[in-house]
Design an enzyme around this catalytic site. Structure first.
Site, PDB file in Angstrom:
ATOM      1  N   TYR A 166      93.969  52.419  63.861  1.00 11.18           N
ATOM      2  CA  TYR A 166      93.450  52.287  65.060  1.00 11.18           C
ATOM      3  C   TYR A 166      94.464  52.897  66.233  1.00 11.18           C
ATOM      4  O   TYR A 166      94.068  53.679  67.023  1.00 11.18           O
ATOM      5  CB  TYR A 166      93.257  50.903  65.515  1.00 11.18           C
ATOM      6  CG  TYR A 166      92.605  50.450  66.840  1.00 11.18           C
ATOM      7  CD1 TYR A 166      91.527  50.780  67.209  1.00 11.18           C
ATOM      8  CD2 TYR A 166      93.399  49.908  67.894  1.00 11.18           C
ATOM      9  CE1 TYR A 166      91.063  50.578  68.631  1.00 11.18           C
ATOM     10  CE2 TYR A 166      93.027  49.594  69.222  1.00 11.18           C
ATOM     11  CZ  TYR A 166      91.810  49.844  69.334  1.00 11.18           C
ATOM     12  OH  TYR A 166      91.600  49.534  70.601  1.00 11.18           O
ATOM     13  N   LYS A 170      94.156  56.406  68.489  1.00 10.58           N
ATOM     14  CA  LYS A 170      93.874  56.272  69.991  1.00 10.58           C
ATOM     15  C   LYS A 170      95.297  57.067  70.542  1.00 10.58           C
ATOM     16  O   LYS A 170      94.921  57.468  71.684  1.00 10.58           O
ATOM     17  CB  LYS A 170      94.093  54.860  70.292  1.00 10.58           C
ATOM     18  CG  LYS A 170      92.922  53.990  70.043  1.00 10.58           C
ATOM     19  CD  LYS A 170      91.481  54.362  70.862  1.00 10.58           C
ATOM     20  CE  LYS A 170      90.403  53.445  70.655  1.00 10.58           C
ATOM     21  NZ  LYS A 170      89.175  53.863  71.631  1.00 10.58           N
TER      22      LYS A 170
END
Ligand code: NAP
Length: 267
Positions: A166, A170
């Site tokens: 994640y 990002k």
């Protein structure tokens, strides 16, 4: 009179963007969702005549191109603001720290895939599909919803070692946003990565495990940010994000900003 398209508008922060933007009846709001029949977005659309629900999966180039084309038919070929909010994770891998990833050439790419597909490929395809509309819009703003979890400073301060895929995806999103900002500046298009804060988007009643996970994360975040009391609600996050989007200009284009509009108050 402004037009906004939001990807991942079926729930959580995306749905709240639709709600708050729709409350201003002069706005046209394009809610891009994978399932246009989903209950929550259908309810919002039935309440506000300025909301248009459009099918679109950001990880499928044809699907998101079709969504841009449907948007164009509604808005007359233009769009003021694109908010790329979609996100997916491999929940089985979210708790792993980097050294716990297996030596498995099939398993590891699968662990990264949902995050990379939504943040990076999805960010590219959604942006490129809507770009011709943004070029003709008045505000010319593109916003990718990111997170402070992608910042080395945030990770060092809090000691959060999990959520690897994640956070990596990002971080890539943040770089991609800077690249878009560099490319599109001559056209007057502003591109921003925006962290919404720590937001309670859990649907329904929380299980004891979820409550425990929230408490664990709170303690870790408080190591770096001692004033943090807990999650904020989508209402507050989106209200603040919309202020930041309203203030987005050529000076802040290419940056990652918090919902508080700076690079310090991430929580
Ligand atoms: N909540 C937080 O504390 C927090 C903190 C920092 C950053 N963020 C960021 O804020 C954004 C929204 O977070 P959230 O908590 O509201 O997330 P969420 O509740 O998990 O919602 C994610 C949304 O993305 C959609 N989505 C997933 N895969 C998609 C795809 N392939 N194409 C199109 N849409 C897709 C989901 O739609 P379906 O209903 O079809 O699955 C859903 O609408 C995310 O980018 C997240 O990383 C959240």
């Amino acid at each position: 009179m402004s037009s906004y398209a939001i990807t991942g508008a079926s729930k959580g922060i995306g749905l709240e963007f639709v709600r708050q933007l729709a409350a201003d009846t002069s706005n046209t709001v394009l809610a891009i969702v994978r399932n246009p029949k989903a209950t929550d977005i259908s309810e919002v659309a039935s309440k506000y005549s300025n909301v248009h629900v459009i099918k679109g999966d950001v990880t499928d180039p044809k699907s998101i191109l079709d969504a841009a084309s449907s948007t164009s038919a509604i808005t007359g070929g233009k769009l003021d603001v694109l908010i790329h909010n979609s996100n997916a994770v491999d929940s089985a891998a979210i708790a792993l720290s980097p050294s716990q990833f297996p030596f498995d050439a099939e398993a590891v790419p699968k662990m990264f895939e949902p995050s990379i597909a939504t943040a990076i490929y999805g960010g590219l395809w959604a942006t490129n599909a809507f770009l011709p509309l943004i070029e003709k819009g008045n505000q010319k703003k593109i916003v990718h919803i990111s997170t402070a979890m992608a910042l080395p400073d945030f990770i060092n301060k809090t000691g959060v070692s999990y959520a690897v895929a994640y956070s990596v995806a990002k971080a890539g999103m943040n770089v991609q946003v800077a690249k878009y900002a560099a490319e599109l500046a001559p056209k007057g298009i502003k591109v921003l990565a925006l962290s919404p804060g720590w937001v309670d988007t859990w649907e329904g009643e929380k299980t004891p495990e979820v409550v425990q996970a929230d408490e664990f994360m709170l303690k870790q975040f408080q190591v770096g940010y001692p004033d943090l009391k807990g999650k904020i609600l989508p209402d507050e996050s989106v209200r603040k994000c919309l202020q930041v989007i309203g203030n987005l200009d050529e000076r802040s284009s290419g940056l990652l900003l918090s919902h508080n509009g700076d690079q310090e108050r991430w929580t």
